[in-house]
Write a protein that holds these residues in place. Structure first.
Motif, PDB file in Angstrom:
ATOM      1  N   ARG A  43      46.809  44.362  40.235  1.00  0.00           N
ATOM      2  CA  ARG A  43      46.018  43.225  40.711  1.00  0.00           C
ATOM      3  C   ARG A  43      45.808  42.177  39.627  1.00  0.00           C
ATOM      4  O   ARG A  43      45.161  41.175  39.851  1.00  0.00           O
ATOM      5  N   LEU A  44      46.342  42.404  38.437  1.00  0.00           N
ATOM      6  CA  LEU A  44      46.156  41.508  37.304  1.00  0.00           C
ATOM      7  C   LEU A  44      47.401  40.656  37.103  1.00  0.00           C
ATOM      8  O   LEU A  44      48.521  41.163  37.109  1.00  0.00           O
ATOM      9  N   TYR A  74      42.319  38.323  38.018  1.00  0.00           N
ATOM     10  CA  TYR A  74      42.205  39.640  38.627  1.00  0.00           C
ATOM     11  C   TYR A  74      41.736  39.468  40.060  1.00  0.00           C
ATOM     12  O   TYR A  74      40.703  38.836  40.308  1.00  0.00           O
ATOM     13  N   ASP A  81      38.255  36.862  43.668  1.00  0.00           N
ATOM     14  CA  ASP A  81      39.060  36.974  42.453  1.00  0.00           C
ATOM     15  C   ASP A  81      38.304  36.378  41.273  1.00  0.00           C
ATOM     16  O   ASP A  81      37.370  35.600  41.441  1.00  0.00           O
TER      17      ASP A  81
END
Length: 145
Positions: A43-44, A74, A81
């Motif tokens: 997710r990064l 992120y 986010d």
């Protein structure tokens, strides 16, 4: 007596069923990409930028500024986010009064933004940014950092 026998029979029947029932457990392992994890590296996203500014006047005075920015994003879920910018800035002036120890300065300027989109028409942002040093014309540019 019948009530006790019915309770024991119910307990004997339900115990094996309860043993097979598995409650969900949170997984906080950051390296596990199979399930939901709070710190999932998938997710990064990361990007970088670099800039250099310089200027000089006819009187022989000048300035320079270099900037390296590491941008991290992120994504917690599609509606939430976090964006983090880490800016490394080096600046100074050049000319007849150039003083290396007093003039050549470096700073790390962190900035972040938390984006929340509960629906298509609503967006909430919590943001922290450093002030723009070029807007204040009352002090020299190198004292505004």
């Amino acid at each position: 007596m019948k009530a006790i026998l019915i309770a024991i029979l119910a307990l004997i029947i339900t115990l094996p069923l309860m043993a097979g029932f598995d409650l969900p457990k949170p997984d906080f392992n950051p390296y596990n990409t199979g399930g939901y994890s709070l710190l999932n590296p998938d997710r990064l996203s990361m990007s970088h930028s670099l800039g250099f500014y310089a200027g000089a006047s006819s009187s022989g005075q000048g300035f320079y500024l270099s900037r390296y920015t590491n941008q991290l994003k992120y994504t917690f879920n599609p509606k939430l986010d976090l964006e983090l910018d880490l800016n490394f800035v080096n600046y100074g002036s050049a000319g007849s009064s150039f003083k290396l120890n007093d003039d050549n300065r470096s700073q790390i300027l962190p900035e972040f933004k938390l984006n929340y989109r509960p629906s298509d028409n609503v967006q909430l942002q919590i943001e922290f940014r450093q002030a723009n040093p070029w807007l204040d014309s009352g002090t020299p540019w190198y004292e505004r950092w």
